[in-house]
Scaffold this active site. Structure first.
Site, short mmCIF file in Angstrom:
data_model
loop_
_atom_site.label_atom_id
_atom_site.label_comp_id
_atom_site.label_asym_id
_atom_site.label_seq_id
_atom_site.Cartn_x
_atom_site.Cartn_y
_atom_site.Cartn_z
N ILE A 11 -0.91 3.30 5.79
CA ILE A 11 -2.10 2.78 5.10
C ILE A 11 -1.85 1.36 4.60
O ILE A 11 -0.73 0.92 4.47
CB ILE A 11 -2.54 3.69 3.93
CG1 ILE A 11 -1.47 3.77 2.84
CG2 ILE A 11 -2.88 5.08 4.44
CD1 ILE A 11 -1.92 4.47 1.56
N CYS A 12 -2.95 0.69 4.30
CA CYS A 12 -2.94 -0.69 3.83
C CYS A 12 -2.22 -0.78 2.49
O CYS A 12 -2.46 0.07 1.64
CB CYS A 12 -4.39 -1.16 3.67
SG CYS A 12 -4.60 -2.91 3.88
N PRO A 13 -1.39 -1.75 2.23
CA PRO A 13 -0.97 -2.87 3.08
C PRO A 13 0.41 -2.66 3.70
O PRO A 13 1.10 -3.62 4.00
CB PRO A 13 -0.91 -4.02 2.08
CG PRO A 13 -0.41 -3.36 0.82
CD PRO A 13 -0.89 -1.92 0.87
N TYR A 14 0.85 -1.40 3.83
CA TYR A 14 2.22 -1.15 4.28
C TYR A 14 2.55 -1.65 5.68
O TYR A 14 3.70 -2.04 5.92
CB TYR A 14 2.57 0.33 4.12
CG TYR A 14 2.76 0.69 2.67
CD1 TYR A 14 3.93 0.34 2.00
CD2 TYR A 14 1.75 1.30 1.94
CE1 TYR A 14 4.10 0.62 0.65
CE2 TYR A 14 1.90 1.59 0.59
CZ TYR A 14 3.08 1.25 -0.04
OH TYR A 14 3.24 1.51 -1.39
#
Lengths: 74, 415
Positions: A11-14
């Protein structure tokens, strides 16, 4: 030597953060990092960050929606 | 498969509407039409808000308009690509809202507030709600609208966030009466036109937005980070058909820039206000969890003062299942799904690390609580509030930024 990380499902921002971490961890003998993602917003953030760290970027669309980003040390 | 070397960004994928994809797409569109007739058959407003929801979801997905990233990336990446889109959207909405509110309240000297604008009482709940919301949205990887459009794109974590948000607003409802007596009841409701007149309030708001836009440009230049827009790979416009294909590709396949997305969302927000009320949906989400828990006997019971407050204030949910706002929320999820499907961006995405589910659910809970006491999320208490020329929108924004900064510190410590 080339290394690869698979960040699909992340998921964002990973996707961007893990790519930057991996780039910073690359050893001297590693000239290339291949990143596999399915998170479209990272197509804008990963190249910008990789460029800053001195890597060239090549993006291939390998699925719908999946991308293979090759980051090569300049 | 397409390859491109040397360029920073990927080319626009080809149009892909043929075969079984076209059949499934047609069925998906037919379903949207069927729901419209069902909704409009119940009540005209339900149909209207279904269509409005589809439009909001479509634009959010096409421009990947993420309010969480707007606030987060200023700190995390030091660029304001999405933030600039938010500012443009606010300017568009402010102009529209102002025109509308000038008709509702011609004489601002009387101290009357426009009944449906998001002018909310301010107090510590605005501060605490803003910080919690900003923190939660960064931890979860998306705010409420961001989670909603990612649900449509197939992000399983966003469904978990959504569930967390619904429980979070219920949590806020249990403490609402305490917050009401402590702060909200006597909270100042400051509407700029009461102080400056309609023209003055609009000019001040637009000037502040323009100032922030310039500040963002300066911040980006200082950090040396400018994220370019993805190049559009047009085919040669040899004939009408080719031009039409390019147009379709621009709308349905190629990602919209945040500036365009923001402007269109601002315009849709004006349409929403003209139709009924400004864009916002945490009140509706609260209606689900409060309504269900109250009807099962363990709910928060009566909430003081909520009937008299506009925007996304908690709702009791004692008026049946169907409500036009329900169709707005469902429409947003489905509109995003349609947009993602036709762009070839739909995919069920499941995080591999269990911690991501904890983040999504926990971030959702925190966000939901914050939105509950602040009477709105990044949309209701911010996007629609600043456009309402209400001071509470700016106060909420400041503490959203504080919370987002805290969240940015936190996610960098989560592996």
């Amino acid at each position: 030597m080339s290394k690869q990380i698979d960040l699909r499902g992340e998921i964002c921002p990973y996707p961007m953060m893990k790519t930057v971490q991996a780039l910073k961890k690359l050893g001297r003998e590693d000239h290339e990092l291949v990143v596999i993602i399915d998170h479209a917003p990272a197509l804008e953030t990963i190249p910008t960050q990789a460029e800053r760290l001195g890597f060239t970027v090549e993006i291939k669309e390998t699925g719908s929606p999946e991308w293979r980003i090759t980051l090569t040390r300049k | 498969m397409q390859a491109q070397s040397g360029s920073l960004l990927p080319p626009t994928p080809a149009l892909n509407f043929g075969g079984p994809r076209a059949v499934r797409g047609a069925l998906a569109l037919a379903a949207a039409v069927a729901v419209y007739y069902f909704a409009a058959g119940n009540e005209v407003r339900m149909g209207t808000f279904w269509v409005l929801g589809l439009a909001f979801g479509f634009v959010l997905q096409r421009s990947r308009f993420c309010f969480a990233s707007a606030f987060r990336d200023i700190f995390l990446l030091r660029h304001g690509r999405t933030l600039k889109g938010v500012l443009v959207g606010l300017a568009v909405a402010a102009v529209g809202f102002s025109t509308l509110m000038a008709r509702q309240v011609p004489n601002t000297a009387l101290g009357v507030l426009p009944p449906d604008a998001n002018v909310l009482p301010m107090g510590l709940h605005t501060v605490v709600g803003g910080i919690l919301f900003g923190f939660g949205m960064v931890i979860a990887g998306g705010c409420v609208s961001g989670s909603i459009y990612r649900m449509g794109e197939g992000y399983v974590a966003s469904w978990v966030s959504f569930f967390g948000i619904i429980l979070g607003v219920l949590g806020a409802a249990y403490t609402w009466n305490w917050w009401w007596e402590f702060q909200i009841e006597d909270g100042l409701r400051l509407w700029l036109p009461n102080l400056l007149g309609h023209g003055g309030a609009l000019v001040l708001t637009l000037a502040a937005l323009a100032g922030l836009f310039v500040l963002t440009l300066w911040w980006e230049s200082r950090a040396g980070v400018v994220v370019p827009d993805a190049p559009f790979q047009a085919e040669e416009e040899a004939n009408f058909a080719a031009r039409l294909r390019n147009l379709f590709k621009r709308i349905f396949v190629h990602g919209w820039t945040p500036l365009l997305g923001g402007a269109v969302l601002g315009g849709l927000n004006v349409v929403s206000f003209i139709t009924e009320r400004p864009w916002g949906f945490t009140g509706e989400l609260s209606r689900w969890s409060i309504g269900i828990s109250n009807s099962l006997g363990f709910g928060p019971g009566i909430l003081k003062g909520v009937d008299a407050l506009p925007g996304c204030t908690l709702e009791l949910g004692d008026n049946g299942v169907l409500h036009f706002m329900l169709f707005l929320v469902l429409g947003m999820i489905y509109g995003s799904f349609l947009a993602a499907y036709f762009a070839g961006e739909f995919k069920i995405r499941i995080p591999r690390q269990r911690i991501r589910f904890v983040q999504a659910g926990g971030g959702g809970l925190i966000m939901g609580y914050g939105a509950g006491i602040a009477m709105g999320c990044t949309i209701g208490a911010f996007f629609s509030a600043i456009a309402s020329l209400a001071v509470n929108g700016w106060v909420f924004a400041i503490f959203l930024a504080v919370g987002a900064w805290l969240g940015t510190q936190a996610i960098q410590r989560i592996p």
